[in-house]
Design a protein around this motif. Structure first.
Motif, PDB file in Angstrom:
ATOM      1  N   GLU A  90      25.623  25.435  -7.700  1.00  0.00           N
ATOM      2  CA  GLU A  90      25.181  24.076  -7.345  1.00  0.00           C
ATOM      3  C   GLU A  90      25.664  23.037  -8.351  1.00  0.00           C
ATOM      4  N   ALA A  91      26.282  23.494  -9.463  1.00  0.00           N
ATOM      5  CA  ALA A  91      26.527  22.574 -10.580  1.00  0.00           C
ATOM      6  C   ALA A  91      27.921  21.983 -10.555  1.00  0.00           C
ATOM      7  N   GLN A  92      28.043  20.764 -11.103  1.00  0.00           N
ATOM      8  CA  GLN A  92      29.360  20.179 -11.355  1.00  0.00           C
ATOM      9  C   GLN A  92      29.752  20.324 -12.825  1.00  0.00           C
ATOM     10  N   TRP A  93      28.750  20.269 -13.700  1.00  0.00           N
ATOM     11  CA  TRP A  93      29.036  20.410 -15.129  1.00  0.00           C
ATOM     12  C   TRP A  93      28.396  21.680 -15.652  1.00  0.00           C
ATOM     13  N   LEU A  94      29.152  22.410 -16.432  1.00  0.00           N
ATOM     14  CA  LEU A  94      28.630  23.604 -17.087  1.00  0.00           C
ATOM     15  C   LEU A  94      28.408  23.248 -18.558  1.00  0.00           C
ATOM     16  N   LEU A  95      27.153  23.230 -18.976  1.00  0.00           N
ATOM     17  CA  LEU A  95      26.832  22.891 -20.365  1.00  0.00           C
ATOM     18  C   LEU A  95      26.710  24.193 -21.150  1.00  0.00           C
ATOM     19  N   VAL A  96      27.614  24.400 -22.061  1.00  0.00           N
ATOM     20  CA  VAL A  96      27.576  25.628 -22.864  1.00  0.00           C
ATOM     21  C   VAL A  96      26.922  25.307 -24.197  1.00  0.00           C
ATOM     22  N   ILE A  97      25.944  26.126 -24.582  1.00  0.00           N
ATOM     23  CA  ILE A  97      25.334  25.989 -25.907  1.00  0.00           C
ATOM     24  C   ILE A  97      25.461  27.319 -26.635  1.00  0.00           C
ATOM     25  N   GLY A  98      25.521  27.244 -27.957  1.00  0.00           N
ATOM     26  CA  GLY A  98      25.609  28.470 -28.752  1.00  0.00           C
ATOM     27  C   GLY A  98      27.044  28.934 -28.934  1.00  0.00           C
ATOM     28  N   GLN A  99      27.193  29.897 -29.841  1.00  0.00           N
ATOM     29  CA  GLN A  99      28.511  30.363 -30.263  1.00  0.00           C
ATOM     30  C   GLN A  99      29.296  31.094 -29.185  1.00  0.00           C
ATOM     31  N   ILE A 100      28.680  31.665 -28.261  1.00  0.00           N
ATOM     32  CA  ILE A 100      29.140  32.565 -27.190  1.00  0.00           C
ATOM     33  C   ILE A 100      29.277  33.994 -27.724  1.00  0.00           C
ATOM     34  N   THR A 101      28.236  34.750 -27.494  1.00  0.00           N
ATOM     35  CA  THR A 101      28.258  36.139 -27.935  1.00  0.00           C
ATOM     36  C   THR A 101      29.132  36.954 -26.992  1.00  0.00           C
ATOM     37  N   GLY A 102      29.613  38.082 -27.485  1.00  0.00           N
ATOM     38  CA  GLY A 102      30.438  38.965 -26.658  1.00  0.00           C
ATOM     39  C   GLY A 102      29.682  39.412 -25.415  1.00  0.00           C
ATOM     40  N   TYR A 103      28.379  39.582 -25.582  1.00  0.00           N
ATOM     41  CA  TYR A 103      27.528  40.013 -24.473  1.00  0.00           C
ATOM     42  C   TYR A 103      27.571  39.005 -23.333  1.00  0.00           C
ATOM     43  N   ARG A 104      27.731  37.734 -23.670  1.00  0.00           N
ATOM     44  CA  ARG A 104      27.626  36.661 -22.682  1.00  0.00           C
ATOM     45  C   ARG A 104      28.976  36.179 -22.162  1.00  0.00           C
ATOM     46  N   LEU A 105      30.037  36.637 -22.765  1.00  0.00           N
ATOM     47  CA  LEU A 105      31.359  36.104 -22.417  1.00  0.00           C
ATOM     48  C   LEU A 105      31.719  36.369 -20.954  1.00  0.00           C
ATOM     49  N   GLY A 106      31.465  37.587 -20.502  1.00  0.00           N
ATOM     50  CA  GLY A 106      31.787  37.938 -19.114  1.00  0.00           C
ATOM     51  C   GLY A 106      31.010  37.069 -18.133  1.00  0.00           C
ATOM     52  N   GLN A 107      29.745  36.831 -18.457  1.00  0.00           N
ATOM     53  CA  GLN A 107      28.902  36.024 -17.580  1.00  0.00           C
ATOM     54  C   GLN A 107      29.384  34.578 -17.555  1.00  0.00           C
ATOM     55  N   LEU A 108      29.881  34.086 -18.704  1.00  0.00           N
ATOM     56  CA  LEU A 108      30.388  32.711 -18.758  1.00  0.00           C
ATOM     57  C   LEU A 108      31.561  32.539 -17.798  1.00  0.00           C
ATOM     58  N   GLN A 109      32.455  33.507 -17.825  1.00  0.00           N
ATOM     59  CA  GLN A 109      33.620  33.440 -16.934  1.00  0.00           C
ATOM     60  C   GLN A 109      33.182  33.511 -15.475  1.00  0.00           C
ATOM     61  N   GLN A 110      32.201  34.366 -15.222  1.00  0.00           N
ATOM     62  CA  GLN A 110      31.700  34.513 -13.854  1.00  0.00           C
ATOM     63  C   GLN A 110      31.060  33.218 -13.362  1.00  0.00           C
ATOM     64  N   ASP A 111      30.250  32.602 -14.217  1.00  0.00           N
ATOM     65  CA  ASP A 111      29.564  31.369 -13.831  1.00  0.00           C
ATOM     66  C   ASP A 111      30.573  30.247 -13.613  1.00  0.00           C
ATOM     67  N   TRP A 112      31.607  30.169 -14.450  1.00  0.00           N
ATOM     68  CA  TRP A 112      32.628  29.130 -14.305  1.00  0.00           C
ATOM     69  C   TRP A 112      33.357  29.294 -12.965  1.00  0.00           C
ATOM     70  N   GLU A 113      33.673  30.529 -12.635  1.00  0.00           N
ATOM     71  CA  GLU A 113      34.385  30.774 -11.382  1.00  0.00           C
ATOM     72  C   GLU A 113      33.504  30.519 -10.160  1.00  0.00           C
ATOM     73  N   ALA A 114      32.205  30.623 -10.337  1.00  0.00           N
ATOM     74  CA  ALA A 114      31.288  30.387  -9.216  1.00  0.00           C
ATOM     75  C   ALA A 114      31.139  28.906  -8.888  1.00  0.00           C
ATOM     76  N   MET A 115      31.545  28.037  -9.824  1.00  0.00           N
ATOM     77  CA  MET A 115      31.397  26.598  -9.597  1.00  0.00           C
ATOM     78  C   MET A 115      32.472  26.095  -8.640  1.00  0.00           C
ATOM     79  N   GLY A 116      32.148  25.003  -7.963  1.00  0.00           N
ATOM     80  CA  GLY A 116      33.090  24.487  -6.985  1.00  0.00           C
ATOM     81  C   GLY A 116      34.148  23.585  -7.606  1.00  0.00           C
ATOM     82  N   ARG A 117      34.822  22.808  -6.764  1.00  0.00           N
ATOM     83  CA  ARG A 117      35.860  21.897  -7.244  1.00  0.00           C
ATOM     84  C   ARG A 117      35.221  20.743  -8.013  1.00  0.00           C
ATOM     85  N   GLY A 118      36.025  20.099  -8.834  1.00  0.00           N
ATOM     86  CA  GLY A 118      35.516  18.953  -9.578  1.00  0.00           C
ATOM     87  C   GLY A 118      34.555  19.372 -10.683  1.00  0.00           C
ATOM     88  N   ARG A 119      34.707  20.557 -11.171  1.00  0.00           N
ATOM     89  CA  ARG A 119      33.816  21.058 -12.223  1.00  0.00           C
ATOM     90  C   ARG A 119      34.319  20.621 -13.598  1.00  0.00           C
TER      91      ARG A 119
END
Lengths: 174, 483
Positions: free
Chosen positions: A82-111
């Protein structure tokens, strides 16, 4: 006794209400923001990459109605779709890296990708380790920055409004 | 101490004893003592417990042999997290450990996402670092609670079976939040480490560096002058007030009491404005690494005037809006005592431990917070309000006789030191081992660690919709625990 308690409760409520109202007016004067179409909200999704929770606390405070974020044209959503902007906080742990990529790809155009806080931008005072990256800079060149350690809710409001114009212009020219 | 005789152990530091395997085993299996565990950690060479016997805290270590040691979790369930961390960071195994399949999963802490295996050991192995994704359910059918549903407390992996709409066999893990802080601190000087420690946890921008400084001072055999002592006590209380207001605001937000949540936010931001007016950071971060001069008397006066005006209002709002939340989310006294849960949460559940009693220069008369010890959501908020009031009394008492001389005990610095600070969310402990002015070993005990076990019991049987609200009442912040 009961009557006195009711009067003192009412007094406390009224006093609290007027204190809050006064502060809201002061905040409005301090914040300069561009008026947006009230029908066009920018949806924000918070991605916690693993930090000290300082930026998360600032964003949690921003979610309160007191900052009038919706009137300014911004709204927090619960899923990246549902989002247009992805607000990332924190250093990005290895545990979360895969999820970050997944969430970014789930966003629509104009992100757009926003790194909120120094850790999300370039790790801040922290270094890259076996368990965490050095922020978004490590994995992307095109993202927006809202620096601070942590940024205050007021700075976040300013930052969102300032970035909104920049991002809209970039998307329009694309 | 009644748990072992002086002949059975070797004193290797101030309040630090080294036992052999037989004494260690005897200690863990004995029924003759009621000593509680505050923290447990292990590296390649030693396994160490931080213990509390009435008012006396001490360390008990055992040498690790062939990468194995007897698990303290056979007696102290709260040691389990330390055992898991030791296994994955150093490759040392805890024998007879509690079954951790349900708690933390029977695979590694990082689930393959790290770039090193046994990262802190003397011979770490390089690894690929897998990209993980988080399905809604894992192979066992356990439901992962989405991070967006845990009320913005931070990164905490919560899993449960959903049975008739309620969470069963709940497990919590801090794995997603682990950043490898310890490896960044090793080898650094005190000043270099302080820059990082000041930013470790948003719930302890003052308390964490304060505990660290106290540990270093104990290791070096020095202590600060009376002015610095009182200055530290004052800022610790300011942070306590700020965080209690934040926690009250979050509780109100998740209970949909927007007026109260907005009011708490207003008070916090006004406090932050006062901090900024006197040239301090808005959230009091970076306080110790950079010295700032200010008119302390005027500063505290502004704080007291503001808080005395608005605290009765937030108390009245709280009583009005939260009266219906009694008996919800109860953390029992037994659990608080068993897991060593401190802070306002522990005290609201009847574990009346406040490490401020042991602080040099503490004005004990100010520590009077007496609330209801039912351990429910209402009690926790009530306790926070009472503690804010105590903090204001304490600030007044300190300013009334600022920097009064005290006769602290001068210890011979032995290169190893234990320091603590009673943060807003509980006691924070640092253990440091210095060599030539640099950190050779360090351990950090954040109050979120003992809370993990308590939360498992509280969340058992609740509906997922209530999760964010109940978690917010605990003031749970994974950042400090998942270092």
């Amino acid at each position: 006794m009961r009557g006195k308690k009711m009067i003192s409760e009412k007094g406390a409520f009224l006093s609290a209400f007027f204190s809050l109202k006064k502060w809201q007016e002061e905040e409005k004067k301090q914040q300069q923001f561009l008026r947006k179409s009230p029908y066009k909200l920018t949806h924000l999704y918070i991605f916690d990459g693993g930090g000290c929770d300082g930026c998360m606390m600032a964003l949690n405070t921003l979610k309160l109605g007191i900052y009038g974020l919706k009137e300014k044209g911004f709204h927090f959503v619960e899923t990246p779709k549902e989002a247009q902007w992805l607000l990332v906080i924190g250093q990005i742990t290895g545990y979360r890296l895969g999820q970050l990529q997944q969430d970014w790809e789930a966003m629509g155009r104009g992100r757009a990708l926003l790194a909120v806080g120094n850790c999300a931008i370039n790790g801040g005072v922290f270094e890259e380790t076996y368990a965490a990256l050095n922020g978004v800079e490590k994995m992307s060149k095109s993202f927006y920055r809202l620096a601070g350690c942590p940024p205050s809710p007021r700075e976040l409001c300013h930052g969102f409004s300032a970035l909104e114009a920049e991002i809209s212009a970039r998307l329009a020219s694309a | 101490m009644r748990c072992f005789s002086p002949q059975e152990v070797e004193m290797i530091g101030a309040q630090h004893y080294l036992a052999d395997e037989a004494v260690w085993q005897n200690f863990l299996t004995s029924t003759e003592h009621k000593i509680s565990l505050l923290a447990f950690w292990a590296d390649e060479n030693y396994a160490t417990m931080l213990l509390l016997e009435y008012d006396l805290y001490f360390l008990l270590s055992v040498k690790i042999s062939l990468r194995r040691y007897l698990a303290p979790s056979i007696r102290y369930p709260s040691a389990l997290w330390g055992e898991v961390m030791a296994r994955d960071l150093y490759g040392v195994e805890a024998m007879n450990s509690l079954n951790d399949t349900l708690s933390f999963g029977n695979i590694s802490f990082d689930q393959g996402s790290w770039k090193k295996i046994w990262a802190l050991s003397s011979s770490p192995l390089e690894a690929e670092g897998k990209l993980l994704s988080r399905p809604l359910r894992n192979e066992e059918g356990r439901y992962f609670v989405p991070f967006s549903q845990i009320g913005g407390v931070g990164l905490c992996d919560i899993r449960a079976h959903l049975v008739k709409g309620r969470m069963r066999e709940v497990s919590l893990s801090l794995s997603p939040a682990h950043r490898g802080i310890i490896v960044q601190l090793l080898g650094k000087t005190k000043a270099e480490a302080l820059l990082l420690i000041e930013k470790i946890s948003g719930a302890g921008f003052v308390a964490h560096p304060l505990a660290f400084l106290r540990a270093c001072e104990a290791a070096e055999g020095v202590f600060c002058d009376a002015q610095e002592r009182d200055r530290r006590l004052l800022f610790l209380e300011l942070e306590r007030i700020d965080l209690h207001l934040y926690d009250l605001g979050q509780m109100a937000l998740h209970a949909k009491k927007d007026f109260l949540s907005s009011y708490c936010a207003f008070m916090r931001e006004k406090l932050a404005d006062i901090f900024e007016k006197y040239s301090f950071p808005r959230r009091l971060s970076g306080l110790f690494s950079e010295k700032r001069a200010c008119n302390l008397e005027a500063f505290m006066q502004d704080i007291l005037v503001f808080m005395k005006k608005h605290l009765p209002e937030v108390s009245a709002l709280y009583q009005f809006f939260f009266d219906n939340f009694k008996g919800i989310g109860v953390l029992s006294t037994r659990s608080a005592l068993l897991y060593g849960i401190g802070g306002a949460v522990g005290r609201a559940s009847g574990r009346l431990s406040d490490m401020r009693k042991y602080d040099r220069g503490m004005r004990l008369d100010a520590l009077r917070a007496v609330g209801e010890y039912h351990g429910c959501v209402f009690s926790r908020g009530q306790q926070r309000l009472a503690e804010i009031k105590d903090s204001l009394s304490l600030i007044e008492m300190i300013m009334a006789y600022f920097a009064y001389p005290d006769e602290g005990e001068v210890l011979l610095g032995q290169g190893e030191g234990l320091g603590f600070a009673e943060g807003a969310r509980g006691d924070i402990w640092y253990w440091v081992h210095l060599k030539e002015g640099r950190i050779e070993k360090i351990f950090i005990r954040d109050p979120s660690l003992p809370l993990l076990n308590g939360l498992k019991e509280v969340l058992e049987g609740i509906k997922p919709e209530k999760l964010a609200f109940i978690l917010s009442s605990f003031g749970f912040s994974p950042a400090g625990g998942a270092l």
